[in-house]
Design an enzyme around this catalytic site. Sequence first.
Site, PDB file in Angstrom:
ATOM      1  N   LYS A  66      94.378  57.712  28.854  1.00  0.00           N
ATOM      2  CA  LYS A  66      93.217  57.417  29.858  1.00  0.00           C
ATOM      3  C   LYS A  66      92.156  56.496  29.198  1.00  0.00           C
ATOM      4  CE  LYS A  66      89.799  60.318  32.208  1.00  0.00           C
ATOM      5  NZ  LYS A  66      89.239  61.520  32.478  1.00  0.00           N
ATOM      6  N   SER A 120      88.533  63.374  37.046  1.00  0.00           N
ATOM      7  CA  SER A 120      88.602  61.829  36.674  1.00  0.00           C
ATOM      8  C   SER A 120      89.889  61.431  35.883  1.00  0.00           C
ATOM      9  CB  SER A 120      87.298  61.583  35.820  1.00  0.00           C
ATOM     10  OG  SER A 120      87.404  62.458  34.751  1.00  0.00           O
ATOM     11  N   SER A 175      88.343  67.600  34.868  1.00  0.00           N
ATOM     12  CA  SER A 175      88.977  66.561  34.932  1.00  0.00           C
ATOM     13  C   SER A 175      90.330  66.273  34.453  1.00  0.00           C
ATOM     14  CB  SER A 175      88.137  65.273  34.360  1.00  0.00           C
ATOM     15  OG  SER A 175      86.888  64.957  35.023  1.00  0.00           O
TER      16      SER A 175
END
Lengths: 485, 95
Positions: A79, A154, A178
Amino acid sequence: MSPFELSLQEVGAKLRSKELSVTELVDASYKRIAQTDDTIKAFITLNEQEARKQAGELDQKLASSEAQGALFGLPAGIKDNIVTEGLLTTCASQFLNNYNPIYDATVTRKLRDAGTVTIGKLNMDEFAMGGSNENSSFYATRNPWNSEYVPGGSSGGSAAAVAAGQVYFSLGSDTGGSIRQPAAYCGIVGLKPTYGLVSRFGLVAFASSLDQIGPLTKNVEDAAHVLQAIAGYDASDTTSANVAIPNYSEALTGDVKGLRIAVPKEYLGEGIDPRVKEAVMNALKTYESLGATWEEVSLPHTEYAIATYYLLASSEASSNLARFDGVRYGVRADNPENLIDLYRKSRSQGFGPEVKRRIMLGTYALSSGYYDAYYLKAQKVRTLIKQDFDQVFEKYDLVIGPTAPTTAFRIGEQVGDPLTMYLNDICTIPVSLAGIPAISIPCGQADGLPIGMQIIGKAFDESTVLRAAHAFEANTEFHKQRPTL
Amino acid sequence: MSITLKDVEHVANLARLELSDAEKSQFTDQLNAILKYAEKLNELNTDDVEPTSHVFELVNVMREDVQKESLPIEQVLLNAPDEEDDQIKVPAVIE
């Protein structure tokens, strides 16, 4: 068949017997990305040149026939809020669209030491603020199951990349859900560890008392191995827990006889899609057939969790994002009148609307005259929410419920109303506030979109969470479903 | 409590954010909605409840006061938008 469908043991065996090479695994990753990422848009930056070089080096190591670990040679996505030295790290923000980290996050270093290859950096909601990946300042990632739907957020890119077979596994971060929510929306496994289990050194901070890094994988066994590689005390993270790390794979016994499961009525009530509820109830039947028992309980402060979270997380974020001032790194505005104008212009140009909104909310909640009413009050309610779980865990081993109230929603559907977006996190947020571990695993589908079940455990008891998740997988087929791309 | 446009301007200044008129108006509405929702927390009596700033007991984590190597200057300056003489350059701070 994609080599990423092979189990860890199968990959390991084929690498040792030279039936497969790391170079071929990395090739498969970039080929799949070339085939699918114009639609999915999971990646922000690809690391192709460096990845192929690393693959070559790892293949050399294989030739030397020393024993290699379970993750050796696997292509992984990271990420984009986790720093990778020399590889652009943007947090999906225009503010950091040129940021070249001078260091590796602890988890980045640990994965490299375990022999994985970083394929690229994954798309996300800007600074991890969001639940749909629509807040990326670059582009929205698409759900591999239906490209008109969000992958969740997210860690949307992290979930989509695994679901689409672009990488063997990915790392995401979870502050209010997330990792878990996008895992649920994309039909894969996502684990948020106990707060403090995995080092946050090198994770660009959003809310320091809530953030945790965790794995997104196609099955529970992979998640156990990735967790093994990244967990552990780190002197560089002063919130890192100094606890013994068990062997998580040993927990995957398949045995859940006598396991006591608590099902909070607040997680299956109003607002939960009936098809999601049905999938979770069926999962509980599966657990009963395996010798576990379940009972309904109450977590009475659940309804206060979202308000508590948004006050605390936004307040912490307003402080953490103060470092983005245009001075030492990031994009600096042109022609400022003075230093304060430099800060104002750089930040205003660099941050997207959701980031600004949360900074505003947090600044207000912490400001003189309002601190007691908002921030301090929220910290006290956090105590009550944690105590709800403590009480349940006196009599039960795990808490189970849906990961999200619905399946994925359409791109653009919730953009106009921040509060509606926040309410998607009702199942995941209380867990974050309590700091306890939880995994999302697929347990059904509705209209072609995956449904996720959340299994929540006691602090530092990832072993029981993994054991229960693995046993469910061993007796069902949901985790084998793949989107057609 | 209700937020006014003046409050939004004050908070934006604290947060070093420059907002357009449209943004100020939109934020006033959105923040009001969020804070109204947050007022729910007042339903709870928390007089005797300790605040949680960290879920697990943490004490100050210290290290030995031993000198270590500092960052090489090239690394410090790698992402600096503007630099001169091995220093990061910014607009004048002092009049």
